[in-house]
Enzyme design. Structure first.
Site, PDB file in Angstrom:
ATOM      1  N   GLU A 108     122.572  50.429  44.960  1.00 38.64           N
ATOM      2  CA  GLU A 108     121.816  49.244  44.556  1.00 38.64           C
ATOM      3  C   GLU A 108     121.461  49.297  43.067  1.00 38.64           C
ATOM      4  O   GLU A 108     121.020  50.334  42.558  1.00 38.64           O
ATOM      5  CB  GLU A 108     120.533  49.141  45.388  1.00 38.64           C
ATOM      6  CG  GLU A 108     119.728  47.887  45.108  1.00 38.64           C
ATOM      7  CD  GLU A 108     118.425  47.840  45.898  1.00 38.64           C
ATOM      8  OE1 GLU A 108     117.852  46.734  46.002  1.00 38.64           O
ATOM      9  OE2 GLU A 108     117.969  48.889  46.403  1.00 38.64           O
ATOM     10  N   LYS A 163     119.916  39.457  48.458  1.00 37.01           N
ATOM     11  CA  LYS A 163     118.988  40.230  49.279  1.00 37.01           C
ATOM     12  C   LYS A 163     117.916  39.334  49.884  1.00 37.01           C
ATOM     13  O   LYS A 163     117.245  38.575  49.168  1.00 37.01           O
ATOM     14  CB  LYS A 163     118.357  41.327  48.416  1.00 37.01           C
ATOM     15  CG  LYS A 163     117.458  42.308  49.154  1.00 37.01           C
ATOM     16  CD  LYS A 163     117.059  43.422  48.198  1.00 37.01           C
ATOM     17  CE  LYS A 163     116.176  44.476  48.858  1.00 37.01           C
ATOM     18  NZ  LYS A 163     115.867  45.589  47.922  1.00 37.01           N
ATOM     19  N   CYS A 207     119.598  47.363  50.814  1.00 41.44           N
ATOM     20  CA  CYS A 207     118.421  48.232  50.880  1.00 41.44           C
ATOM     21  C   CYS A 207     117.375  47.846  51.931  1.00 41.44           C
ATOM     22  O   CYS A 207     117.551  48.149  53.095  1.00 41.44           O
ATOM     23  CB  CYS A 207     117.797  48.363  49.500  1.00 41.44           C
ATOM     24  SG  CYS A 207     116.720  49.819  49.333  1.00 41.44           S
TER      25      CYS A 207
END
Length: 295
Positions: A44, A117, A154
């Site tokens: 990331e 995300k 994540c």
């Protein structure tokens, strides 16, 4: 579906020298491609330090458009080495509107797709809500020449709903570029509990969906520029697991890693025949899942 897929992962320690970080990633991509990797996954926000340890408006200068410099850079590498690359970019969509975005580069250097995300954390040293607007593209797999990729990022990896929605749309792999580490004030025992919980839930996504999972984390120490905390020791431990949660590879928690792992994609078909979780889902009873909490 390919019978086997060779996946390359790069677990890297970053510095404040962006060009050096990118240069080392380019070297790693070349090394993995020469070893036969067909798909390469990066961690990331791999171009820079993990800047979310502080809330600083000057850090928005790190953001870039898509397409932009990074997609050009990694697109050229994808084309040169004939590989698919999963990148992670701080996206500038407009002034005041930014996303934490995974971009998949196809073998010909083009953009195969992007994922913004969806789940954005806000914890000490992880002030991501200051920087990132939650994604608005949904949980949609990205079609590539090596398969349909369920790319998430994540904090998304703690949510079974995200993995399931990718699986229900035909994802053949679940992929998580990651930046997570130890809080220095926690005891050694608590730190290990957190790392093992992180590992366990992703293995659970593999089992529940009958899919391989690839998670690539940062490694090494990054200090807190504000001095308010003792910084983050990223715990590495990048992993590739099979559809029953079995480890195909697990990286060291302290060292950089550049590794090719072969995945038996046909095994997923067999595992889903043995364990038909999708068949037995009680979709007629799941409506309450869209509520925040059930009183």
């Amino acid at each position: 579906m390919k019978e086997t897929l060779k996946v390359g992962i790069i677990q890297q320690h970053n510095t404040d020298d962006i060009e050096d970080n990118k240069g080392r990633l380019a070297q790693g991509i070349e090394e993995l491609a020469r070893q036969g990797a067909e798909l390469i996954v990066l961690q990331e926000l791999h171009n820079s330090l993990y800047f979310c340890q502080v809330e600083d408006v000057d850090n928005f200068d790190l953001a870039e458009t898509i397409p932009g410099p990074s997609t050009d850079f990694y697109g050229q590498l994808a084309k040169k080495w004939n590989v698919v690359i999963v990148t992670s970019i701080f996206e500038r969509r407009a002034a005041g509107l930014y996303h934490n975005t995974a971009v998949v580069m196809e073998r010909d250097g083009s953009i195969a797709g992007r994922y913004r995300k969806m789940h954005i954390p806000d914890d000490p040293a992880y002030y991501e809500k200051f920087y990132f607007t939650p994604g608005d593209l949904g949980f949609r797999p990205i079609d590539t020449s090596v398969g349909r990729l369920g790319v998430l990022v994540c904090w998304d990896q703690w949510y079974p709903e995200a993995a399931r929605l990718m699986a229900l749309q035909g994802a053949e792999l679940l992929i998580y570029p990651t930046a997570i580490g130890y809080e220095s004030s926690d005891t050694d025992e608590e730190q290990q509990r957190q790392r093992e919980a992180w590992t366990t839930i992703q293995r659970g996504h593999a089992v529940a969906n009958g899919l391989p999972v690839i998670s690539v984390n940062r490694v090494g120490f990054e200090s807190d520029p504000s001095g308010q905390t003792n910084g983050i020791q990223f715990w590495g431990s990048s992993m590739v697991v099979g559809p029953q949660g079995e480890f195909l590879y697990r990286a060291d928690d302290k060292k950089e890693v550049c590794k090719v792992v072969e995945i038996d994609m046909q095994r997923c078909e067999q595992v889903r025949r043995w364990w038909p979780f999708l068949r037995d889902r009680r979709i007629d009873e799941y409506a309450p899942l869209v509520k925040r909490f059930i009183e």
